[in-house]
Write a protein that holds these residues in place. Structure first.
Motif, PDB file in Angstrom:
ATOM      1  N   SER A 155     -20.902  35.677  47.494  1.00  0.00           N
ATOM      2  CA  SER A 155     -21.796  36.050  48.590  1.00  0.00           C
ATOM      3  C   SER A 155     -21.155  37.116  49.475  1.00  0.00           C
ATOM      4  N   MET A 156     -19.864  36.955  49.768  1.00  0.00           N
ATOM      5  CA  MET A 156     -19.170  37.926  50.604  1.00  0.00           C
ATOM      6  C   MET A 156     -19.086  39.289  49.917  1.00  0.00           C
ATOM      7  N   ILE A 157     -18.885  39.269  48.593  1.00  0.00           N
ATOM      8  CA  ILE A 157     -18.834  40.520  47.838  1.00  0.00           C
ATOM      9  C   ILE A 157     -20.205  41.194  47.837  1.00  0.00           C
ATOM     10  N   ASN A 158     -21.241  40.407  47.597  1.00  0.00           N
ATOM     11  CA  ASN A 158     -22.600  40.960  47.563  1.00  0.00           C
ATOM     12  C   ASN A 158     -23.006  41.577  48.893  1.00  0.00           C
ATOM     13  N   GLN A 159     -22.507  40.997  49.979  1.00  0.00           N
ATOM     14  CA  GLN A 159     -22.837  41.494  51.315  1.00  0.00           C
ATOM     15  C   GLN A 159     -21.877  42.594  51.776  1.00  0.00           C
ATOM     16  N   ARG A 160     -20.985  43.021  50.867  1.00  0.00           N
ATOM     17  CA  ARG A 160     -20.015  44.101  51.141  1.00  0.00           C
ATOM     18  C   ARG A 160     -19.074  43.756  52.293  1.00  0.00           C
ATOM     19  N   ARG A 161     -18.812  42.464  52.479  1.00  0.00           N
ATOM     20  CA  ARG A 161     -17.865  42.092  53.520  1.00  0.00           C
ATOM     21  C   ARG A 161     -16.428  42.212  53.020  1.00  0.00           C
ATOM     22  N   LEU A 162     -16.266  42.187  51.728  1.00  0.00           N
ATOM     23  CA  LEU A 162     -14.963  42.469  51.127  1.00  0.00           C
ATOM     24  C   LEU A 162     -15.171  42.871  49.671  1.00  0.00           C
ATOM     25  N   ALA A 163     -14.140  43.467  49.105  1.00  0.00           N
ATOM     26  CA  ALA A 163     -14.132  43.801  47.678  1.00  0.00           C
ATOM     27  C   ALA A 163     -12.866  43.215  47.063  1.00  0.00           C
ATOM     28  N   LEU A 164     -12.936  42.869  45.791  1.00  0.00           N
ATOM     29  CA  LEU A 164     -11.789  42.314  45.081  1.00  0.00           C
ATOM     30  C   LEU A 164     -11.355  43.255  43.963  1.00  0.00           C
ATOM     31  N   VAL A 165     -10.053  43.303  43.752  1.00  0.00           N
ATOM     32  CA  VAL A 165      -9.491  43.882  42.527  1.00  0.00           C
ATOM     33  C   VAL A 165      -8.569  42.808  41.965  1.00  0.00           C
ATOM     34  N   THR A 166      -8.972  42.200  40.873  1.00  0.00           N
ATOM     35  CA  THR A 166      -8.210  41.097  40.291  1.00  0.00           C
ATOM     36  C   THR A 166      -7.446  41.562  39.053  1.00  0.00           C
ATOM     37  N   ALA A 167      -6.423  40.811  38.681  1.00  0.00           N
ATOM     38  CA  ALA A 167      -5.676  41.073  37.445  1.00  0.00           C
ATOM     39  C   ALA A 167      -5.522  39.762  36.691  1.00  0.00           C
ATOM     40  N   SER A 168      -5.793  39.796  35.391  1.00  0.00           N
ATOM     41  CA  SER A 168      -5.701  38.585  34.573  1.00  0.00           C
ATOM     42  C   SER A 168      -5.520  38.974  33.115  1.00  0.00           C
ATOM     43  N   TRP A 169      -5.057  38.005  32.304  1.00  0.00           N
ATOM     44  CA  TRP A 169      -4.863  38.249  30.868  1.00  0.00           C
ATOM     45  C   TRP A 169      -6.198  38.432  30.163  1.00  0.00           C
ATOM     46  N   LYS A 170      -7.156  37.580  30.531  1.00  0.00           N
ATOM     47  CA  LYS A 170      -8.468  37.597  29.879  1.00  0.00           C
ATOM     48  C   LYS A 170      -9.538  37.918  30.911  1.00  0.00           C
ATOM     49  N   SER A 171     -10.728  38.278  30.447  1.00  0.00           N
ATOM     50  CA  SER A 171     -11.812  38.572  31.374  1.00  0.00           C
ATOM     51  C   SER A 171     -12.190  37.307  32.139  1.00  0.00           C
ATOM     52  N   LEU A 172     -12.702  37.486  33.340  1.00  0.00           N
ATOM     53  CA  LEU A 172     -13.044  36.339  34.177  1.00  0.00           C
ATOM     54  C   LEU A 172     -14.166  35.511  33.558  1.00  0.00           C
ATOM     55  N   GLU A 173     -15.058  36.143  32.826  1.00  0.00           N
ATOM     56  CA  GLU A 173     -16.131  35.406  32.158  1.00  0.00           C
ATOM     57  C   GLU A 173     -15.571  34.432  31.125  1.00  0.00           C
ATOM     58  N   VAL A 174     -14.509  34.828  30.435  1.00  0.00           N
ATOM     59  CA  VAL A 174     -13.877  33.943  29.455  1.00  0.00           C
ATOM     60  C   VAL A 174     -13.289  32.724  30.152  1.00  0.00           C
ATOM     61  N   TYR A 175     -12.613  32.964  31.291  1.00  0.00           N
ATOM     62  CA  TYR A 175     -12.056  31.837  32.049  1.00  0.00           C
ATOM     63  C   TYR A 175     -13.159  30.895  32.536  1.00  0.00           C
ATOM     64  N   ALA A 176     -14.280  31.458  32.959  1.00  0.00           N
ATOM     65  CA  ALA A 176     -15.393  30.631  33.436  1.00  0.00           C
ATOM     66  C   ALA A 176     -15.880  29.691  32.344  1.00  0.00           C
ATOM     67  N   ILE A 177     -15.978  30.219  31.128  1.00  0.00           N
ATOM     68  CA  ILE A 177     -16.410  29.393  29.995  1.00  0.00           C
ATOM     69  C   ILE A 177     -15.372  28.321  29.690  1.00  0.00           C
ATOM     70  N   GLU A 178     -14.112  28.724  29.663  1.00  0.00           N
ATOM     71  CA  GLU A 178     -13.030  27.782  29.348  1.00  0.00           C
ATOM     72  C   GLU A 178     -12.923  26.676  30.386  1.00  0.00           C
ATOM     73  N   GLU A 179     -13.102  27.029  31.637  1.00  0.00           N
ATOM     74  CA  GLU A 179     -12.936  26.058  32.735  1.00  0.00           C
ATOM     75  C   GLU A 179     -14.239  25.374  33.119  1.00  0.00           C
ATOM     76  N   LYS A 180     -15.332  25.701  32.386  1.00  0.00           N
ATOM     77  CA  LYS A 180     -16.649  25.095  32.630  1.00  0.00           C
ATOM     78  C   LYS A 180     -17.128  25.333  34.066  1.00  0.00           C
ATOM     79  N   LEU A 181     -16.953  26.565  34.517  1.00  0.00           N
ATOM     80  CA  LEU A 181     -17.448  26.983  35.825  1.00  0.00           C
ATOM     81  C   LEU A 181     -18.749  27.757  35.636  1.00  0.00           C
ATOM     82  N   THR A 182     -19.695  27.517  36.496  1.00  0.00           N
ATOM     83  CA  THR A 182     -21.026  28.118  36.316  1.00  0.00           C
ATOM     84  C   THR A 182     -21.364  29.169  37.364  1.00  0.00           C
ATOM     85  N   SER A 183     -20.473  29.433  38.293  1.00  0.00           N
ATOM     86  CA  SER A 183     -20.758  30.395  39.354  1.00  0.00           C
ATOM     87  C   SER A 183     -21.024  31.785  38.775  1.00  0.00           C
ATOM     88  N   PRO A 184     -22.051  32.475  39.272  1.00  0.00           N
ATOM     89  CA  PRO A 184     -22.323  33.852  38.827  1.00  0.00           C
ATOM     90  C   PRO A 184     -21.257  34.849  39.288  1.00  0.00           C
TER      91      PRO A 184
END
Length: 304
Positions: A155-184
């Motif tokens: 929500s904060m990102i969508n409202q342009r209140r902040l921006a993120l630059v993340t670093a990870s081994w795999k894409s965040l969508e892959v982690y979401a599937i692996e960790e059974k997280l459903t957040s968009p």
């Protein structure tokens, strides 16, 4: 005895030591201009942490905009193991009061308090960018960093209140599937893939260190034929070349020791697959220039 600059490993902290990655930085900076978030994805030791830290150090200059405030956090650090710790760490880095974030608050109350504090900066024209390294570290504590947390961040990102630059081994969508997280949240960030150096990056790397280490024609030829454009491997390779110079190894011994040193990055390495079929990784023009500079330096030193 020559000081070996290739023994220093880990995150690059001196901005002048950071080499290459022009396309990746342009991709990120272009999106940050409109407060779009990015996810840097790449294998171990490919330079993700150095890229994020360099962005943290030079972001304002690259954006040519002093309104941006960059915060760098390594998410495996003790200061980011709970939501409370994470929120407090961000606010403290921004010189904002963090006493409204408390362990005995309900999670949503802490997130709302955090959002309110960020809003005060946004209202004054500041643009907040969080550089979140080793993002997979959050998934070690799924009870804390759950869908509710990620939904609020989205929500904060969508409202342009902040921006993120993340670093990870795999894409965040892959982690979401692996960790059974459903957040968009996990399909919100633009992906920047970080791979090997380009040939131009390799030449810039050698060019940066050549005045100090003075690679010989034989060493440059060896680098040209057998080095890999993986940043960590290239550093290990050059480190071993300097050791080779001091101990006078033959080519086979040098290759064997370099291959063994590479194993710390994982996997086995086959020299037969590394030898290039055309002209190697360095341009003839660069090699010629480096050798001419060595000759000029030696002539000046000897007065010839």
């Amino acid at each position: 005895m020559l000081e070996n600059p290739f023994t220093v490993r880990g995150t690059i902290q001196n901005p002048s030591d950071f080499i290459g990655r022009k396309a990746e930085l342009l991709h990120i900076v272009t999106r940050l201009k409109t407060m779009q978030s990015c996810s840097v994805v790449g294998e171990r030791r490919i330079g993700k942490s150095s890229l994020l830290y360099h962005l943290f150090q030079t972001g304002n200059e690259r954006l040519n905009d002093s309104r941006f405030r960059f915060v760098y956090i390594e998410l495996t650090d003790a200061s980011a193991q709970t939501v409370v710790d994470f929120l407090q760490t961000v606010l403290q880095a921004l010189n904002l009061p963090s006493d409204s974030i408390k362990d005995d608050n309900k999670p949503n109350r802490n997130l709302v308090a955090f959002d309110s504090a960020i809003k005060t900066m946004v209202a004054s024209g500041t643009k907040v960018v969080l550089c979140l390294d080793e993002f997979e570290g959050l998934f070690a504590n799924k009870q804390e960093f759950n869908d509710g947390f990620f939904n609020h961040l989205r929500s904060m990102i969508n409202q342009r209140r902040l921006a993120l630059v993340t670093a990870s081994w795999k894409s965040l969508e892959v982690y979401a599937i692996e960790e059974k997280l459903t957040s968009p949240f996990f399909n919100l960030l633009s992906i920047t893939e970080l791979g090997d150096f380009t040939p131009e990056d390799v030449e810039s790397f050698i060019d940066y260190y050549q005045p100090a280490v003075q690679f010989t024609a034989k060493e440059l030829e060896f680098i040209n034929w057998y080095s890999e454009p993986h940043p960590a491997k290239l550093q290990i390779f050059c480190d071993m070349i300097l050791q080779w110079r001091e101990q006078d190894w033959d080519n086979d011994t040098a290759k064997e020791r370099i291959a063994k040193a590479y194993e710390i990055l994982g996997g086995k390495h086959d020299w037969r697959k590394w030898k290039r079929n055309v002209a190697g990784i360095l341009s003839c023009g660069s090699i010629k220039t480096w050798l001419e500079n060595i000759k000029i330096a030696r002539d000046l030193g000897t007065g010839i």
